[in-house]
Design an enzyme around this catalytic site. Structure first.
Site, short mmCIF file in Angstrom:
data_model
loop_
_atom_site.label_atom_id
_atom_site.label_comp_id
_atom_site.label_asym_id
_atom_site.label_seq_id
_atom_site.Cartn_x
_atom_site.Cartn_y
_atom_site.Cartn_z
N GLU A 113 -9.17 14.20 6.46
CA GLU A 113 -10.30 15.02 6.87
C GLU A 113 -9.91 15.94 8.01
O GLU A 113 -10.27 17.12 8.02
CB GLU A 113 -11.44 14.08 7.31
CG GLU A 113 -12.79 14.66 7.03
CD GLU A 113 -13.92 13.64 7.16
OE1 GLU A 113 -14.81 13.67 6.31
OE2 GLU A 113 -13.93 12.86 8.13
N ASP B 240 0.87 -1.17 0.00
CA ASP B 240 0.00 0.00 0.00
C ASP B 240 0.91 1.23 0.00
O ASP B 240 2.11 1.11 0.29
CB ASP B 240 -0.87 -0.06 1.26
CG ASP B 240 -1.76 1.17 1.41
OD1 ASP B 240 -2.29 1.63 0.39
OD2 ASP B 240 -1.91 1.65 2.54
N ASP C 63 -4.66 6.23 -4.65
CA ASP C 63 -4.36 7.61 -5.08
C ASP C 63 -4.37 7.72 -6.59
O ASP C 63 -4.26 6.73 -7.31
CB ASP C 63 -3.00 8.04 -4.54
CG ASP C 63 -3.09 8.54 -3.12
OD1 ASP C 63 -4.22 8.82 -2.69
OD2 ASP C 63 -2.07 8.64 -2.44
N ASN D 118 -8.49 -1.30 4.40
CA ASN D 118 -8.61 -1.57 2.96
C ASN D 118 -7.49 -2.49 2.45
O ASN D 118 -7.52 -2.92 1.30
CB ASN D 118 -8.61 -0.26 2.16
CG ASN D 118 -7.36 0.56 2.37
OD1 ASN D 118 -6.71 0.44 3.41
ND2 ASN D 118 -6.99 1.36 1.41
N ASP E 227 -1.39 -0.93 5.99
CA ASP E 227 -1.65 -0.43 7.35
C ASP E 227 -3.13 -0.21 7.65
O ASP E 227 -3.48 0.09 8.79
CB ASP E 227 -0.91 0.89 7.57
CG ASP E 227 -1.58 2.04 6.82
OD1 ASP E 227 -1.72 3.12 7.40
OD2 ASP E 227 -1.96 1.85 5.65
N LYS F 191 -17.19 17.21 -1.70
CA LYS F 191 -15.74 17.09 -1.93
C LYS F 191 -15.45 15.64 -2.28
O LYS F 191 -16.09 14.72 -1.76
CB LYS F 191 -14.94 17.52 -0.68
CG LYS F 191 -15.07 16.60 0.51
CD LYS F 191 -14.21 17.04 1.68
CE LYS F 191 -14.34 16.05 2.83
NZ LYS F 191 -13.79 16.52 4.07
N THR G 141 -0.27 4.89 1.15
CA THR G 141 -0.56 5.78 2.26
C THR G 141 -0.44 5.05 3.59
O THR G 141 -1.12 4.06 3.82
CB THR G 141 -1.98 6.37 2.12
OG1 THR G 141 -2.09 6.94 0.82
CG2 THR G 141 -2.25 7.40 3.18
#
Length: 1106
Positions: A493, A392, A673, A813, A810, A557, A394
């Site tokens: 967020e 992954d 991403d 997902n 981490d 958003k 992020t």
């Protein structure tokens, strides 16, 4: 699943009536008592033994034990098998009992927790295990939720309560739950005691994020969702008290439904070992047949001559039956080619390797006080064979600590460093305090033009930050006046709401129907009409609010790919400018979001609100109907701008990836991403380099265009001078390439593929093209992928490549990807602990991966291979002596050795030295393993233990057995004692051969050991000493006097080992066994050295000079 007894419909639903135990008990729902333990005092022995005898090896040894109890076929006492078998079963049973004891302890602790249950109008303290479905429970602040509850009422206004779900999903941020409005008024006990509503809902399942049900009360029905549920394992926070109705209890709760056993993973060495053991069984049968045939021939030709004074024992009455019994006798005698101690030794070694990982201080993160953890003990050696890493991005490659870096508002970009800096060239951080006393002092931003734009009242800038302060699910906690603490579900967020806070649009608090902010010092309360949730498919979230003036506006958003296509056509020019900014931000490696709004008239809102209400109340396909309703309103929006958030790389990531690449490990990054962000991170962490021949980009939207891109890549890879994935535009439908076309290309390539292209590439008719292209590339980056696609990519490589895969992530997902790979690694980071809970190994920093693989993995593989090679060697050397002896004893199944030696050989004389080697051995120091990554390749190619190496070990073992039998046989047949008494007796031969065997295998392990510790010295020389000590004790007069029928070798050791000729025989046999091995190894190191030999020699030379 507990079912309704009266209605066939029960499989699809559950019915629960409040305050009516008699009604609910008809359905026989599970109680709230949980039991994760497997045994109790009565069932432990039978169940544990039954489980252990599921192992083929244990059953095989039990079968041998039964054979040994038959006197006609057994020349060995029953204890030669029962002692090792009992030892193995006992060790495993103690381990299982200990594990289960802790499970019992944990179960009792949980089941005996106290809960307040409303019974006949009074609150009574009950143990958790006595709580029943349909009971109403009172919860107080900081209490654990006892079962899955429907929230009925709360001490907070509007029936709200706050929970922490760390035990469920690892997230420590608070989440809000709300009761159905009609029950939120049932505040006191009297009202709740008379509540008789009935809930009809879905049956127990493991989906944490959804609940579908209906409350029937007073002839009305009310839709129930996950927002109305408090799940077992959650903790009530910031709420004085609340009441809930038990819907699911005990094993039916979502927490327990999710605690299913993880799929058991086996290593390639395990699978090979099982195959080899079957081959050995086959070999054992063949030897038994040969010796049985020999017995038949001997009994017929020679044995018949002895019948008058050496008759057959009953029930033997002919040579064929004698041969049949002889076969089983030899199966018993030769069974030690596969000793039962093999399996136990493997488990002990793996356990030792796991502790080394847990204890490694160089994999301990002092910042977060987290040590590396081996969460399984079965996969350690496979860490030394990894070829593909799926990572992954992020939180795994990056820190997942977000900071608001840049933004684009109405076509104007902000965030670049301006002239506002000191003479030394250092940039000055903006001070927001004079402008905004509620600003977060830790917020960093340097561009003063954005602050000026807010101060002068630019309407677009104000609307931009107003959106960020309203469109989110962040919870706010005001510890003291002006001291705000935000608790966000994601770091992104939190960063955006904090940015809005500093620029004057401060989110203060929320209720189910309102959001309160402070806008440029002025408190404003918006009516919250609807929240359109974020999910991985929508990739956006929206809120619909009414401002104090009564105007209704939707704020949205989300990812630019989904949001820009939902804009009003009049935004085209602004969209082009903003898209350029988005690409620029992504090229800097920043995470981007687009922002938009839409004004709604009262009529539009009313019409949509009605359709949304219908979708929300639907019992069938609720999620699909809600998604369609959201889609309907999120159209014709006006673009406001875009945000760019920085997520910095973790320390040591580029160096780790560079080292792993040198070890011939291919790294694939699978991220949600956008492409530009992922590619930039790829360059930052040295996955992609400017020296690469080509970076191919696959971005087709249709099956045909993706296939065209792959074929273009193949052709350009052959030419070596292509222009990337766009090459498909120039090449018109080339013929389909053969699957191995990419195997022949030269140069370093990288592949970047988008999620929509990947969806087509994973189809059955194109997967081979994708695999062959991707595997020919040094690096692969998959962007915009879903959690399911991550797992599919891993499964695809497992299916088509005989390679070991490792997945590292981490977040929640990444769980499916972690579970799919051969080895799953969880990073304990900012996104909770779901990835860690699903993983086989965990630590806190990506950089520790190189030590896990190149040091611990490589050593584990090396140690296990050396252990297995030596283990099979020593057992064939031991057992095959019986085979050769068969030709000299009339195939009578007579053993060469004393039966006590046979019993103790594998569990005392040779077990500890090989365990010490398997646990502590190393060829080069850990630092050298990291300096020379190429040392890792033998594991990937499986060079240290394979079928060829196995046959070499077997051949060496058989050669040793030949020497150990025929050398003493030849020497002793003509030898005499100093007194003239011949030495050619059975007991002298047995002692000589056994002593030579123990010395030879001890010298062999001394040669095989590359790294000597105190344990190695104690175990090797101690085992040799224990052999002589035990042998002299067993052959002593004392034991013979006590048990004259058991100890037949009285005085043999003393008389035999006092003869010089015996020691000369042992020395000769040892030399003949060991000298060829020594000569071969010296020549191999000298003429054809491995890299490890060269590195070891270099290390020793350095030590000598220092």
């Amino acid at each position: 699943m507990h079912q309704h007894k009266q209605k066939p419909k029960n499989k699809e639903e559950r019915r629960v009536r409040a305050n009516d135990r008699d009604y609910n008990e008809k359905f026989q729902y599970a109680s709230n008592c949980i039991m994760t333990s497997k045994y109790n005092i009565i069932t432990f022995l039978p169940v544990n033994l039954f489980e252990q005898f599921q192992e083929v090896a244990n059953t095989y040894f039990l079968f041998l034990l039964i054979l040994q109890l038959i006197p006609q076929i057994s020349s060995l006492s029953w204890f030669t098998t029962i002692v090792p078998l009992a030892l193995v079963l006992s060790i495993t049973a103690v381990k299982d009992a200990t594990d289960d004891y802790f499970r019992h302890k944990s179960d009792n602790q949980v089941n005996n927790r106290q809960s307040q249950v409303l019974i006949r109008g009074l609150l009574q303290n009950e143990k958790w295990m006595n709580v029943r479905v349909g009971d109403i429970i009172k919860l107080e602040n900081n209490q654990f939720v006892a079962a899955d509850l429907l929230l009925l009422s709360s001490s907070e206004p509007h029936g709200l309560c706050y929970i922490e779900t760390a035990e469920l999903d690892g997230e420590t941020n608070m989440k809000v739950r709300q009761s159905v409005s009609v029950t939120s008024e049932l505040g006191d006990q009297n009202n709740l005691a008379s509540f008789d509503g009935e809930v009809v809902c879905e049956p127990p399942n493991n989906k944490l994020d959804r609940f579908c049900g209906t409350l029937y009360w007073r002839d009305k029905k009310y839709t129930l969702t996950n927002q109305n549920m408090l799940l077992r394992g959650c903790v009530l926070r910031n709420t004085e008290a609340c009441y809930g109705l038990v819907i699911f209890a005990g094993p039916d709760t979502k927490l327990m439904q999710n605690s299913g056993r993880t799929k058991f993973k086996r290593t390639s060495i395990d699978r090979l070992m099982n195959t080899l053991v079957l081959w050995i069984f086959g070999f054992l049968v063949c030897m038994g047949v040969i010796l049985a045939v020999g017995n038949a021939v001997w009994e017929r030709e020679v044995g018949s001559l002895f019948q008058s004074y050496l008759p057959w024992d009953p029930p033997v009455d002919n040579f064929l039956f004698s041969a049949f019994l002889s076969f089983w006798s030899y199966v018993i005698i030769l069974n030690t080619v596969v000793p039962i101690s093999l399996y136990v030794s493997v488990e002990v070694i793996r356990l030792g390797h796991s502790y080394f990982i847990n204890w490694d201080q160089q994999m301990f993160c002092s910042q977060c006080n987290t040590a590396a953890e081996a969460r399984t003990t079965t996969l350690n050696e496979e860490l030394g064979q990894v070829e593909y890493i799926f990572s992954d991005k992020t939180g795994t490659l990056t820190q997942n600590i977000m900071s608001f870096n840049k933004c684009s508002i109405n076509g104007q970009t902000y965030g670049k460093y301006t002239h506002t800096h000191t003479l030394s060239g250092r940039f000055i951080r903006l001070d927001f305090t004079p402008f905004n006393p509620l600003a977060d002092p830790n917020f960093c931003f340097y561009d003063d033009t954005l602050l000026e734009s807010v101060k002068v009242g630019d309407s677009h800038t104000h609307e931009f930050f107003r959106l960020l302060s309203l469109c989110h699910t962040v919870m706010s906690e005001e510890k003291s006046e002006g001291e705000l603490v935000y608790k966000a579900q994601s770091p992104d967020e939190g960063a955006l709401v904090t940015a809005a806070r500093n620029f004057g649009f401060v989110f203060r608090s929320r209720t189910p129907g309102t959001i309160t902010t402070t806008e440029i010092g002025r408190p404003v309360t918006y009516t919250l009409l609807a929240i359109l949730d974020f999910n991985n498919i929508r990739k956006r979230m929206s809120v619909i609010v009414r401002n104090p003036e009564g105007r209704i506006r939707l704020y949205c958003k989300g990812a630019d790919t989904v949001l820009l296509e939902r804009l009003h056509p009049c935004n085209q020019e602004l969209m082009n400018i903003t898209s350029d900014h988005l690409n620029e931000y992504a090229a800097d490696g920043l995470r981007t979001l687009a922002l938009a709004y839409r004004d709604l008239s009262e009529d539009e809102w009313e019409a949509w609100s009605e359709s949304h209400r219908c979708a929300d109340k639907a019992t069938n396909c609720r999620e699909d109907r809600l998604a369609a309703a959201y889609e309907e309103i999120e159209q014709d929006m006006m673009l406001l701008g875009a945000t760019a958030i920085e997520d910095k790389l973790q320390e040591g990531v580029p160096e780790t990836i560079a080292v792993l690449s040198l070890a011939n490990i291919k790294i694939w990054v699978l991220t949600g991403d956008k492409q530009e962000t992922a590619v930039n991170i790829g360059y930052s962490c040295k996955m992609l380099t400017d020296n690469m021949t080509e970076v191919f980009i696959i971005r087709g939207h249709t099956v045909q265009s993706v296939r065209q891109d792959f074929r273009s890549v193949s052709l350009e890879g052959q030419e070596g001078d292509g222009t990337g994935g766009e090459g498909g535009k120039q090449l018109q439908c080339p013929p389909p390439p053969p699957s191995n076309l990419m195997d022949n290309i030269s140069g370093e390539f990288a592949l970047v593929i988008n999620g929509h292209s990947l969806a087509h590439a994973l189809e059955a008719d194109m997967e081979m093209e994708f695999v062959s292209t991707a595997c020919a590339c040094k690096a692969v980056i998959c962007c915009r992928v879903t959690p399911l696609q991550k797992a599919q990519v891993v499964e695809l490589i497992k299916k088509h490549k005989k390679a070991v895969t490792l997945a590292i992530g981490d977040g929640a997902n990444d769980v499916s990807m972690i579970k799919s790979a051969h080895i799953g690694v969880g990073i304990s980071g900012q996104e909770g602990i779901q990835a860690v809970l699903a993983s086989d190994y965990s630590f806190s920093q990506f950089r520790f991966l190189q030590r896990l693989l190149l040091v611990h993995g490589r050593w584990s593989y090396l140690r296990m291979c050396r252990f297995l090679c030596y283990f099979f060697y020593k057992n064939f050397a031991f057992t095959m002596v019986h085979f050769w002896f068969g030709f000299f004893c009339g195939f009578s199944a007579q053993t060469v050795y004393d039966q006590y030696f046979i019993t103790l050989y594998n569990i005392v004389y040779t077990s500890l030295p090989v365990l010490a080697m398997g646990i502590f051995d190393q060829d080069v120091p850990d630092q050298r393993s990291l300096e020379y990554p190429k040392l890792y390749e033998p594991g990937q190619l499986n060079l240290l233990f394979n079928k060829r190496e196995f046959f070499i070990c077997i051949a060496q073992g058989i050669y040793t057995s030949v020497v150990l039998f025929f050398v003493p046989c030849a020497v002793l047949s003509d030898a005499t004692q100093s007194t003239g008494v011949p030495l050619a007796d059975y007991q002298t031969f047995a002692v000589t051969t056994a002593t030579a065997l123990v010395i030879v295998v001890s010298v062999q392990i001394a040669l095989d050991t590359g790294f000597w510790t105190v344990f190695n010295h104690v175990f090797v020389w101690g085992s040799l000493g224990s052999y002589f000590t035990i042998m002299f004790a067993l052959h002593s007069q004392t034991l013979f006097k006590i048990f004259p029928n058991q100890f037949h070798f009285v005085g043999s050791a003393q008389s035999t080992l006092l003869q010089p000729v015996v020691w000369l025989t042992i020395a000769l046999a040892t030399a003949i066994c060991i000298v060829p091995v020594l000569a071969f190894r010296f020549l191999k190191v000298d003429l054809k050295p491995q890299l490890s030999d060269t590195v070891r020699k270099h290390t020793q030379t350095q030590r000598f000079y220092h």
